[in-house]
Design a protein around this motif. Sequence first.
Motif, mmCIF file in Angstrom:
data_model
loop_
_atom_site.group_PDB
_atom_site.id
_atom_site.type_symbol
_atom_site.label_atom_id
_atom_site.label_comp_id
_atom_site.label_asym_id
_atom_site.label_seq_id
_atom_site.Cartn_x
_atom_site.Cartn_y
_atom_site.Cartn_z
ATOM 1 N N ILE A 54 30.874 -23.006 -97.296
ATOM 2 C CA ILE A 54 30.143 -21.841 -97.802
ATOM 3 C C ILE A 54 29.562 -21.031 -96.651
ATOM 4 C CG2 ILE A 54 28.145 -21.088 -99.147
ATOM 5 C CD1 ILE A 54 28.594 -23.459 -100.985
ATOM 6 N N SER A 55 29.038 -21.712 -95.626
ATOM 7 C CA SER A 55 28.433 -20.995 -94.497
ATOM 8 C C SER A 55 29.466 -20.144 -93.772
ATOM 9 C CB SER A 55 27.785 -21.984 -93.523
ATOM 10 O OG SER A 55 28.756 -22.684 -92.767
ATOM 11 N N LYS A 56 30.732 -20.624 -93.763
ATOM 12 C CA LYS A 56 31.785 -19.836 -93.134
ATOM 13 C C LYS A 56 32.160 -18.641 -93.998
ATOM 14 C CE LYS A 56 34.893 -18.707 -90.164
ATOM 15 N NZ LYS A 56 34.476 -18.159 -88.842
ATOM 16 N N ILE A 57 32.334 -18.872 -95.291
ATOM 17 C CA ILE A 57 32.703 -17.790 -96.200
ATOM 18 C C ILE A 57 31.598 -16.733 -96.253
ATOM 19 C CG2 ILE A 57 33.292 -17.202 -98.581
ATOM 20 C CD1 ILE A 57 35.440 -18.795 -97.140
ATOM 21 N N ALA A 58 30.347 -17.195 -96.284
ATOM 22 C CA ALA A 58 29.206 -16.282 -96.381
ATOM 23 C C ALA A 58 28.794 -15.734 -95.026
ATOM 24 C CB ALA A 58 28.021 -16.997 -97.031
ATOM 25 N N ARG A 59 29.502 -16.162 -93.951
ATOM 26 C CA ARG A 59 29.181 -15.724 -92.593
ATOM 27 C C ARG A 59 27.698 -15.951 -92.292
ATOM 28 N NH1 ARG A 59 32.990 -12.459 -90.282
ATOM 29 N NH2 ARG A 59 31.424 -11.374 -89.029
ATOM 30 N N SER A 60 27.269 -17.172 -92.535
ATOM 31 C CA SER A 60 25.858 -17.508 -92.367
ATOM 32 C C SER A 60 25.706 -18.839 -91.623
ATOM 33 C CB SER A 60 25.152 -17.590 -93.727
ATOM 34 O OG SER A 60 23.781 -17.882 -93.567
ATOM 35 N N GLY A 61 26.166 -18.863 -90.379
ATOM 36 C CA GLY A 61 26.026 -20.076 -89.584
ATOM 37 C C GLY A 61 24.600 -20.329 -89.151
ATOM 38 N N ILE A 62 23.810 -19.274 -89.013
ATOM 39 C CA ILE A 62 22.431 -19.429 -88.570
ATOM 40 C C ILE A 62 21.592 -20.135 -89.620
ATOM 41 C CG2 ILE A 62 20.340 -18.198 -87.858
ATOM 42 C CD1 ILE A 62 22.603 -18.135 -85.839
ATOM 43 N N MET A 63 21.796 -19.777 -90.884
ATOM 44 C CA MET A 63 20.987 -20.381 -91.937
ATOM 45 C C MET A 63 21.726 -21.517 -92.631
ATOM 46 S SD MET A 63 19.367 -18.765 -95.379
ATOM 47 C CE MET A 63 20.972 -18.748 -96.121
ATOM 48 N N LEU A 64 22.793 -21.191 -93.361
ATOM 49 C CA LEU A 64 23.526 -22.211 -94.103
ATOM 50 C C LEU A 64 24.174 -23.235 -93.177
ATOM 51 C CD1 LEU A 64 25.314 -20.389 -97.047
ATOM 52 C CD2 LEU A 64 23.627 -22.212 -97.172
ATOM 53 N N GLY A 65 24.585 -22.793 -92.000
ATOM 54 C CA GLY A 65 25.234 -23.696 -91.071
ATOM 55 C C GLY A 65 24.325 -24.795 -90.557
ATOM 56 N N ARG A 66 23.015 -24.651 -90.769
ATOM 57 C CA ARG A 66 22.068 -25.680 -90.342
ATOM 58 C C ARG A 66 21.723 -26.660 -91.454
ATOM 59 N NH1 ARG A 66 17.533 -23.228 -86.251
ATOM 60 N NH2 ARG A 66 18.959 -22.459 -84.637
ATOM 61 N N LEU A 67 21.941 -26.289 -92.673
ATOM 62 C CA LEU A 67 21.579 -27.173 -93.783
ATOM 63 C C LEU A 67 22.396 -28.464 -93.831
ATOM 64 C CD1 LEU A 67 20.965 -24.673 -96.734
ATOM 65 C CD2 LEU A 67 19.266 -25.825 -95.306
ATOM 66 N N PRO A 68 23.683 -28.454 -93.457
ATOM 67 C CA PRO A 68 24.472 -29.687 -93.594
ATOM 68 C C PRO A 68 23.969 -30.863 -92.769
ATOM 69 C CG PRO A 68 25.922 -27.793 -93.398
ATOM 70 C CD PRO A 68 24.543 -27.306 -93.110
ATOM 71 N N ILE A 69 23.097 -30.634 -91.783
ATOM 72 C CA ILE A 69 22.636 -31.754 -90.950
ATOM 73 C C ILE A 69 21.936 -32.809 -91.796
ATOM 74 C CG2 ILE A 69 20.406 -30.699 -90.403
ATOM 75 C CD1 ILE A 69 22.659 -32.928 -88.160
ATOM 76 N N TYR A 70 21.343 -32.429 -92.921
ATOM 77 C CA TYR A 70 20.701 -33.405 -93.796
ATOM 78 C C TYR A 70 21.724 -34.384 -94.378
ATOM 79 C CZ TYR A 70 16.518 -30.461 -93.747
ATOM 80 O OH TYR A 70 15.408 -29.753 -93.349
ATOM 81 N N PHE A 71 22.973 -33.964 -94.439
ATOM 82 C CA PHE A 71 24.010 -34.747 -95.111
ATOM 83 C C PHE A 71 25.054 -35.319 -94.155
ATOM 84 C CE2 PHE A 71 22.515 -31.160 -97.664
ATOM 85 C CZ PHE A 71 21.963 -31.817 -98.747
ATOM 86 N N SER A 72 25.388 -34.562 -93.111
ATOM 87 C CA SER A 72 26.484 -34.978 -92.227
ATOM 88 C C SER A 72 26.130 -36.193 -91.376
ATOM 89 C CB SER A 72 26.905 -33.810 -91.320
ATOM 90 O OG SER A 72 25.827 -33.382 -90.506
ATOM 91 N N LEU A 73 24.849 -36.525 -91.263
ATOM 92 C CA LEU A 73 24.463 -37.729 -90.526
ATOM 93 C C LEU A 73 25.127 -38.976 -91.117
ATOM 94 C CD1 LEU A 73 20.660 -37.002 -90.000
ATOM 95 C CD2 LEU A 73 22.391 -37.153 -88.198
#
Length: 374
Positions: A299-318
């Motif tokens: 979604i962060s790629k499609i929405a072109r939002s690496g600054i905001m959405l691109g940071r949220l996955p860290i809660y899960f990708s660990l």
Amino acid sequence: MAVYIFMLGWVVVWGIMSQITARQVCVGNEVYEKRVNLFIAIITFSVIIFFAGLRSGVADTYAYISMFKEYPLWSDAYEFITDPDAREPGFRIFSILIKTYISQDYHTWLFIVASISGVCIMYPLYKYSCNYGMSVFLFMVSCQFTWLLNGMRQFLVAAILFACTPLILNKKPIPYFVIVLFLSTFHTSALIMIPAYFIVSSEPWSKRTMVFVIGIILAMLFTSQFTSLLDTVVENSDYASSMEEFKDVDDGTNPVRILVESVPIIIAFIYRNKIKDKLTPIIKISINMSLIASGLYIISKIARSGIMLGRLPIYFSLYNSILLPWLISNVFEKNEKRLVYYTMIICYLGFFYFQMCVAWNGLEYVSDILNLWY
């Protein structure tokens, strides 16, 4: 890069040592997995905490240092803390308490934050990973360790919630939600873990997870509306200024990053029938966490939002650091495992080089205590 190469080498050597000395333990239902010695687990991870805690530069560390220097002492902090324009006061109070009662030296503050974050990452890997050495290696080569250097406030929150995994496993939503609400005063993005709790606590590939997948598809179809909604949600958060500053150059998460972070969930999906009878509670949660992480990255790629959405996955990708070693151990036959391990190591080292040297043009490291300038 010399510091990061040294860190990686340390992790490889002690990670191998941790597996050599690991012993078989029962993890439930007559299922046995290897668990490492706690002392060696600490030694393996210590290099990451050491260099992260003793830095005096790297990415946004300079901004954090300036912020800490401006914090008042506790006796003068009332108006500063109660300022209605101040966002997410928990981290401020936490930092002011350190400055007042422990040390006014920012080095001490950075080391305390790095130590808390590092221990909170190390503990679940030590407790749940079937291959601790490989898990710490993945934490390094996937470049997740750089969160300790850049974005440390959000990573502090993500790390603490990662350490709260037993609350999810033991189905204790109330204490988990209380912790999430408390940590949201450090970083409001923590609130995403409340709805996520209900998704990850379900069976992999269940209706709940399918609803999430459908949500990803809808978000892709209605990207502009989705992004506008997110703008409204974060309008009063610390993300707002970041989005405003970088919106013209932010093109979303790097596709290579998306591919790397999606490898575990792709393997889990392809071999879902083969592993369905082998799944342990932590792996079920890890699969769901990995699915959410990949969805948010897409979604962060499609929405072109690496600054905001691109940071949220860290809660899960660990959780990928727990999931991937387990998948390799349980999906592939004995003769295949060695080839898969070697392939994985080569590919992740390639990603490490790409991310550190190409995408980030060689991530600087500065420590005036260690007299290091790279």
